[in-house]
Design a protein around this motif. Structure first.
Motif, PDB file in Angstrom:
ATOM      1  N   ASN A  29       0.378  -1.487  -4.965  1.00 42.16           N
ATOM      2  CA  ASN A  29       0.888  -2.428  -5.957  1.00 42.16           C
ATOM      3  C   ASN A  29       0.678  -3.842  -5.455  1.00 42.16           C
ATOM      4  OD1 ASN A  29       2.066  -0.465  -7.763  1.00 42.16           O
ATOM      5  ND2 ASN A  29       3.654  -0.171  -6.227  1.00 42.16           N
ATOM      6  N   ASN A  30       0.374  -4.723  -6.370  1.00 40.10           N
ATOM      7  CA  ASN A  30       0.346  -6.149  -6.077  1.00 40.10           C
ATOM      8  C   ASN A  30       1.484  -6.791  -6.854  1.00 40.10           C
ATOM      9  OD1 ASN A  30      -2.018  -5.930  -4.542  1.00 40.10           O
ATOM     10  ND2 ASN A  30      -3.287  -6.098  -6.365  1.00 40.10           N
ATOM     11  N   PHE A  31       2.243  -7.631  -6.180  1.00 35.90           N
ATOM     12  CA  PHE A  31       3.343  -8.351  -6.807  1.00 35.90           C
ATOM     13  C   PHE A  31       3.013  -9.836  -6.743  1.00 35.90           C
ATOM     14  CE2 PHE A  31       5.080  -4.414  -5.199  1.00 35.90           C
ATOM     15  CZ  PHE A  31       5.879  -3.973  -6.236  1.00 35.90           C
ATOM     16  N   TYR A  32       2.880 -10.446  -7.904  1.00 34.74           N
ATOM     17  CA  TYR A  32       2.568 -11.867  -7.997  1.00 34.74           C
ATOM     18  C   TYR A  32       3.789 -12.584  -8.559  1.00 34.74           C
ATOM     19  CZ  TYR A  32      -2.180  -9.922  -7.914  1.00 34.74           C
ATOM     20  OH  TYR A  32      -3.319  -9.222  -7.599  1.00 34.74           O
ATOM     21  N   LEU A  36       8.073 -12.463 -11.964  1.00 30.65           N
ATOM     22  CA  LEU A  36       7.384 -11.511 -11.096  1.00 30.65           C
ATOM     23  C   LEU A  36       6.534 -10.572 -11.960  1.00 30.65           C
ATOM     24  CD1 LEU A  36       7.063 -10.358  -8.186  1.00 30.65           C
ATOM     25  CD2 LEU A  36       8.822  -8.694  -8.845  1.00 30.65           C
ATOM     26  N   ILE A  37       5.288 -10.441 -11.562  1.00 25.42           N
ATOM     27  CA  ILE A  37       4.352  -9.543 -12.248  1.00 25.42           C
ATOM     28  C   ILE A  37       3.911  -8.481 -11.260  1.00 25.42           C
ATOM     29  CG2 ILE A  37       2.041  -9.377 -13.225  1.00 25.42           C
ATOM     30  CD1 ILE A  37       2.518 -12.091 -14.524  1.00 25.42           C
ATOM     31  N   LYS A  38       3.971  -7.222 -11.701  1.00 24.03           N
ATOM     32  CA  LYS A  38       3.535  -6.094 -10.880  1.00 24.03           C
ATOM     33  C   LYS A  38       2.257  -5.533 -11.472  1.00 24.03           C
ATOM     34  CE  LYS A  38       4.849  -1.411  -9.563  1.00 24.03           C
ATOM     35  NZ  LYS A  38       5.848  -0.350  -9.782  1.00 24.03           N
ATOM     36  N   VAL A  39       1.264  -5.355 -10.582  1.00 21.91           N
ATOM     37  CA  VAL A  39      -0.027  -4.801 -10.973  1.00 21.91           C
ATOM     38  C   VAL A  39      -0.301  -3.585 -10.108  1.00 21.91           C
ATOM     39  CG1 VAL A  39      -2.498  -5.219 -11.169  1.00 21.91           C
ATOM     40  CG2 VAL A  39      -0.885  -7.070 -11.649  1.00 21.91           C
ATOM     41  N   ASN A  40      -0.480  -2.417 -10.716  1.00 21.06           N
ATOM     42  CA  ASN A  40      -0.853  -1.204  -9.979  1.00 21.06           C
ATOM     43  C   ASN A  40      -2.336  -1.271  -9.645  1.00 21.06           C
ATOM     44  OD1 ASN A  40       1.742  -0.209 -10.323  1.00 21.06           O
ATOM     45  ND2 ASN A  40       1.181   1.037 -12.073  1.00 21.06           N
ATOM     46  N   GLN A  41      -2.657  -0.873  -8.434  1.00 20.59           N
ATOM     47  CA  GLN A  41      -4.080  -0.848  -8.002  1.00 20.59           C
ATOM     48  C   GLN A  41      -4.498   0.576  -7.708  1.00 20.59           C
ATOM     49  OE1 GLN A  41      -6.180  -3.626  -7.851  1.00 20.59           O
ATOM     50  NE2 GLN A  41      -4.468  -4.531  -8.927  1.00 20.59           N
ATOM     51  N   MET A  96       0.851  -1.191   0.000  1.00 23.60           N
ATOM     52  CA  MET A  96       0.000   0.000   0.000  1.00 23.60           C
ATOM     53  C   MET A  96       0.886   1.240   0.000  1.00 23.60           C
ATOM     54  SD  MET A  96      -3.066  -0.970  -0.298  1.00 23.60           S
ATOM     55  CE  MET A  96      -3.825   0.616  -0.118  1.00 23.60           C
ATOM     56  N   ILE A  97       0.679   2.104  -0.963  1.00 26.18           N
ATOM     57  CA  ILE A  97       1.436   3.348  -1.048  1.00 26.18           C
ATOM     58  C   ILE A  97       0.634   4.467  -0.392  1.00 26.18           C
ATOM     59  CG2 ILE A  97       2.395   5.046  -2.656  1.00 26.18           C
ATOM     60  CD1 ILE A  97       2.953   2.652  -4.528  1.00 26.18           C
TER      61      ILE A  97
END
Length: 133
Positions: free
Chosen positions: A57-60, A128-133, A50-51
């Protein structure tokens, strides 16, 4: 942007069954029916960052395993070819509808495995996949 499940499904769909003739799986199969070349994508871990109250960001992290039926030096040659296929596929998938960033982390890990009594040479890649929320 995508959930972990959506990212795993999208990542799996990037790989071709023309290259991975034994199949491309969204899980690690318990039986490959003697397939010579296969790929499995499955969950490793997840981290949420949480920023602010509105942004994060979610890191999968996924394991992307290439599996080659053991057949002497040919197995190593096939493993080398499939390794390059994973690298080039991930490199060309930076930023799409499901994620913001994708990268291969760490060193790949090569080992020997057995699935349903058949010997395989396995190379595991950490993606690693980064997804902005």
């Amino acid at each position: 942007m995508g959930t972990r499940k959506e990212c795993r499904e999208a990542l799996t769909s990037l790989f071709s069954v023309l290259v991975f003739t034994g199949g491309v799986y969204e899980y690690l199969p318990t039986n490959l029916n003697g397939a010579t070349k296969a790929l499995a994508v499955y969950n490793d871990n997840t981290r949420h960052e949480m920023i602010s109250g509105l942004f994060g960001n979610n890191f999968y992290r996924f394991n992307v395993d290439t599996l080659v039926k053991r057949a002497g030096a040919t197995s190593e040659d096939d493993l080398d070819t499939l390794h390059e296929e994973v690298r080039s596929t991930c490199r060309s998938a930076v930023g799409n509808a499901n994620w913001n960033e994708i990268t291969i982390e760490e060193d790949s890990d090569c080992f020997f495995g057995e699935i349903s009594g058949i010997q395989y040479r396995v190379e595991q890649h950490k993606v690693l996949i980064k997804v902005n929320q």
